[in-house]
Design an enzyme around this catalytic site. Structure first.
Site, PDB file in Angstrom:
ATOM      1  N   LYS A 115       0.132  12.746  -7.741  1.00 43.95           N
ATOM      2  CA  LYS A 115       1.288  13.459  -8.301  1.00 43.95           C
ATOM      3  C   LYS A 115       2.324  13.806  -7.243  1.00 43.95           C
ATOM      4  O   LYS A 115       3.515  13.814  -7.518  1.00 43.95           O
ATOM      5  CB  LYS A 115       0.837  14.707  -9.051  1.00 43.95           C
ATOM      6  CG  LYS A 115       0.036  14.329 -10.279  1.00 43.95           C
ATOM      7  CD  LYS A 115       0.014  15.395 -11.335  1.00 43.95           C
ATOM      8  CE  LYS A 115      -0.585  14.783 -12.598  1.00 43.95           C
ATOM      9  NZ  LYS A 115      -0.834  15.723 -13.653  1.00 43.95           N
ATOM     10  N   LYS A 198      -4.106   4.519 -15.032  1.00 40.05           N
ATOM     11  CA  LYS A 198      -4.540   5.395 -16.117  1.00 40.05           C
ATOM     12  C   LYS A 198      -3.418   5.595 -17.150  1.00 40.05           C
ATOM     13  O   LYS A 198      -2.261   5.746 -16.756  1.00 40.05           O
ATOM     14  CB  LYS A 198      -4.909   6.743 -15.478  1.00 40.05           C
ATOM     15  CG  LYS A 198      -5.548   7.746 -16.398  1.00 40.05           C
ATOM     16  CD  LYS A 198      -5.837   9.042 -15.648  1.00 40.05           C
ATOM     17  CE  LYS A 198      -4.655   9.993 -15.699  1.00 40.05           C
ATOM     18  NZ  LYS A 198      -4.963  11.379 -16.053  1.00 40.05           N
ATOM     19  N   LYS A 201       0.539  10.885 -19.643  1.00 35.72           N
ATOM     20  CA  LYS A 201       1.714  11.464 -20.320  1.00 35.72           C
ATOM     21  C   LYS A 201       2.959  11.273 -19.479  1.00 35.72           C
ATOM     22  O   LYS A 201       4.049  11.131 -19.989  1.00 35.72           O
ATOM     23  CB  LYS A 201       1.549  12.985 -20.490  1.00 35.72           C
ATOM     24  CG  LYS A 201       0.395  13.421 -21.329  1.00 35.72           C
ATOM     25  CD  LYS A 201       0.486  14.935 -21.501  1.00 35.72           C
ATOM     26  CE  LYS A 201      -0.877  15.568 -21.627  1.00 35.72           C
ATOM     27  NZ  LYS A 201      -1.355  16.218 -20.404  1.00 35.72           N
TER      28      LYS A 201
HETATM   29  N1  AQP Z   1      -6.216   7.912 -19.545  1.00 28.08           N
HETATM   30  C1  AQP Z   1      -7.174   8.781 -19.827  1.00 28.08           C
HETATM   31  N2  AQP Z   1      -8.392   8.345 -20.242  1.00 28.08           N
HETATM   32  C2  AQP Z   1      -9.383   9.227 -20.536  1.00 28.08           C
HETATM   33  N3  AQP Z   1      -9.225  10.569 -20.462  1.00 28.08           N
HETATM   34  C3  AQP Z   1      -8.034  11.045 -20.055  1.00 28.08           C
HETATM   35  N4  AQP Z   1      -7.554  12.285 -19.872  1.00 28.08           N
HETATM   36  C4  AQP Z   1      -6.270  12.230 -19.445  1.00 28.08           C
HETATM   37  N5  AQP Z   1      -5.886  10.945 -19.338  1.00 28.08           N
HETATM   38  C5  AQP Z   1      -6.956  10.185 -19.719  1.00 28.08           C
HETATM   39  C6  AQP Z   1      -8.326  13.507 -20.131  1.00 28.08           C
HETATM   40  O1  AQP Z   1      -7.555  14.349 -20.975  1.00 28.08           O
HETATM   41  C7  AQP Z   1      -7.814  15.707 -20.642  1.00 28.08           C
HETATM   42  C8  AQP Z   1      -6.543  16.486 -20.503  1.00 28.08           C
HETATM   43  O2  AQP Z   1      -5.741  15.983 -19.475  1.00 28.08           O
HETATM   44  P1  AQP Z   1      -4.552  16.869 -18.930  1.00 28.08           P
HETATM   45  O3  AQP Z   1      -3.673  17.317 -20.023  1.00 28.08           O
HETATM   46  O4  AQP Z   1      -5.083  17.917 -18.040  1.00 28.08           O
HETATM   47  O5  AQP Z   1      -3.729  15.932 -18.062  1.00 28.08           O
HETATM   48  P2  AQP Z   1      -4.068  14.747 -17.150  1.00 28.08           P
HETATM   49  O6  AQP Z   1      -5.502  14.500 -16.943  1.00 28.08           O
HETATM   50  O7  AQP Z   1      -3.273  14.910 -15.917  1.00 28.08           O
HETATM   51  O8  AQP Z   1      -3.528  13.656 -18.129  1.00 28.08           O
HETATM   52  P3  AQP Z   1      -2.209  12.911 -18.083  1.00 28.08           P
HETATM   53  O9  AQP Z   1      -1.956  12.297 -19.392  1.00 28.08           O
HETATM   54  O10 AQP Z   1      -2.214  11.981 -16.917  1.00 28.08           O
HETATM   55  O11 AQP Z   1      -1.129  14.053 -17.918  1.00 28.08           O
HETATM   56  P4  AQP Z   1       0.014  14.185 -16.899  1.00 28.08           P
HETATM   57  O12 AQP Z   1       0.726  12.880 -16.896  1.00 28.08           O
HETATM   58  O13 AQP Z   1       0.813  15.321 -17.433  1.00 28.08           O
HETATM   59  O14 AQP Z   1      -0.628  14.499 -15.602  1.00 28.08           O
HETATM   60  C9  AQP Z   1      -8.672  15.711 -19.377  1.00 28.08           C
HETATM   61  O15 AQP Z   1     -10.029  15.926 -19.761  1.00 28.08           O
HETATM   62  C10 AQP Z   1      -8.511  14.315 -18.850  1.00 28.08           C
HETATM   63  O16 AQP Z   1      -9.670  13.893 -18.156  1.00 28.08           O
END
Ligand code: AQP
Length: 335
Positions: A115, A198, A201
């Site tokens: 990030k 991955k 969002k």
């Molecule tokens: N691609 C993924 N595959 C499986 N699990 C996933 N999680 C996130 N992306 C995947 C799981 O979703 C939960 C919540 O995640 P989060 O909201 O804390 O954000 P994150 O993990 O940082 O997900 P993003 O989509 O990548 O968000 P941004 O872009 O905002 O950082 C967690 O249990 C995570 O493991």
């Protein structure tokens, strides 16, 4: 009895990775193990560690709560709350835990590296300390199990590490060491544009993910345009696993159908993506559409969501407050 805790950031709309890697498993767990105590948090204090819009944070928090409920989290069986509603206690415990978190360990966190990117020197302290707040989120409830996607495994390891350091330093067996639960067949859903990244969002291209709010036409279009290779689908896992994009689409199908990748290959081996992709899109629409429409209904009535969030916060606070008090006692604070 297990005490389950997990959360998602209100950074944007949830996507299929959030659903298959986490939310779907929370619902399965809630329904298959009714004796568990469940706490599902919208981690809005984590969401401000990257640039965000204060004008939309409240709405995004309600949307995530609505997604939890629409996917099947039942407020009577699980406390649903915003982290900031118990934020005084989460932040207080975070500070206490920060005093026993080694910088060397924070430096190894891959999420921070991803990030912060090339500009790590300019990244905020909040982003760097994210794992300490996450440790506080979990330890404050003495959660025994934390269902997450694979990307969060490292944060669970540092949480266990901080809990052990506390127990050792203060000579008390106080904190429960939480177990990560990495469940289901889609523990890491990859981008539809690049099978090595991955699904996220915050990825720039909306074509890289299926959002829980996408309609049927958008889902069909995104899956048809998903990156693939020209070969037909193989008949065995080792050959599939050499092809990142094909593997990702088969993984998604298996998780949505609650079956194994082997079963999916048995059905589609030798077929081209022109046959497989529409089938995958139909299955995705079948599973996502009821969640999307329930979410829309719920969001018509934000007061009802707020009531659920208030009730959840009261339950969460009742567990958290005595734990923070006990930590302060153990650490020797006055009062
Ligand atoms: N691609 C993924 N595959 C499986 N699990 C996933 N999680 C996130 N992306 C995947 C799981 O979703 C939960 C919540 O995640 P989060 O909201 O804390 O954000 P994150 O993990 O940082 O997900 P993003 O989509 O990548 O968000 P941004 O872009 O905002 O950082 C967690 O249990 C995570 O493991």
């Amino acid at each position: 009895m297990k005490r389950i805790l997990s959360g998602m950031q209100p950074t944007s709309q949830l996507h299929l990775g959030n659903y298959l890697g986490a939310l779907k498993n929370w619902v399965d767990l809630q329904n298959s193990e009714p004796d568990n105590q469940n706490l599902y948090c919208v981690v809005d204090m984590h969401a401000i560690t990257m640039p965000y819009d204060p004008a939309t944070l409240k709405k995004a928090t309600r949307e995530i709560a609505a997604a939890y409920i629409a996917a099947g989290i039942d407020p009577d069986k699980s406390a649903i709350f915003a982290q900031s509603a118990v934020g005084d206690l989460h932040a207080e415990l975070m500070w206490l835990l920060a005093t026993m978190t080694q910088i060397g360990k924070l430096n190894r966190m891959t999420q921070f590296k991803d990030k912060a990117g090339k500009n790590a020197e300019k990244a905020g302290l909040g982003l760097y300390a994210y794992p300490v707040l996450m440790a506080a989120d979990i330890l404050i409830y003495q959660a025994t199990h934390v269902p997450v996607g694979e990307d969060q495994k490292q944060h669970l390891e540092i949480t266990r590490d901080i809990a052990s350091t506390f127990n050792h330093r203060y000579g008390q067996d106080f904190f429960t060491l939480p177990e990560p639960m990495i469940m289901g067949s889609a523990t890491r859903v990859m981008s539809l544009r690049d099978g090595t990244k991955k699904m996220s969002k915050s990825a720039e291209s909306d074509l890289s993910r299926i959002n829980l709010t996408d309609d049927a036409d958008m889902i069909m279009d995104k899956i048809k345009r998903a990156k693939t290779d020209p070969e037909p689908l193989p008949d065995n896992l080792p050959d599939l696993e050499k092809r990142a994009e094909a593997d990702n689409l088969i993984t998604i199908y298996a998780a949505l159908a609650s079956t194994s990748k082997e079963q999916v290959l048995a059905e589609f081996a030798g077929q081209n993506f022109s046959i497989f992709k529409p089938k995958l899109a139909e299955l995705t629409i079948e599973k996502i559409a009821p969640i999307t429409s329930r979410m829309r209904e719920l969001l018509q009535n934000p007061d009802e969501i707020d009531q659920i969030l208030h009730a959840g916060a009261a339950k969460a606070r009742a567990i958290a407050a005595p734990n923070v008090q006990k930590v302060k006692e153990i650490m020797g604070f006055w009062g």
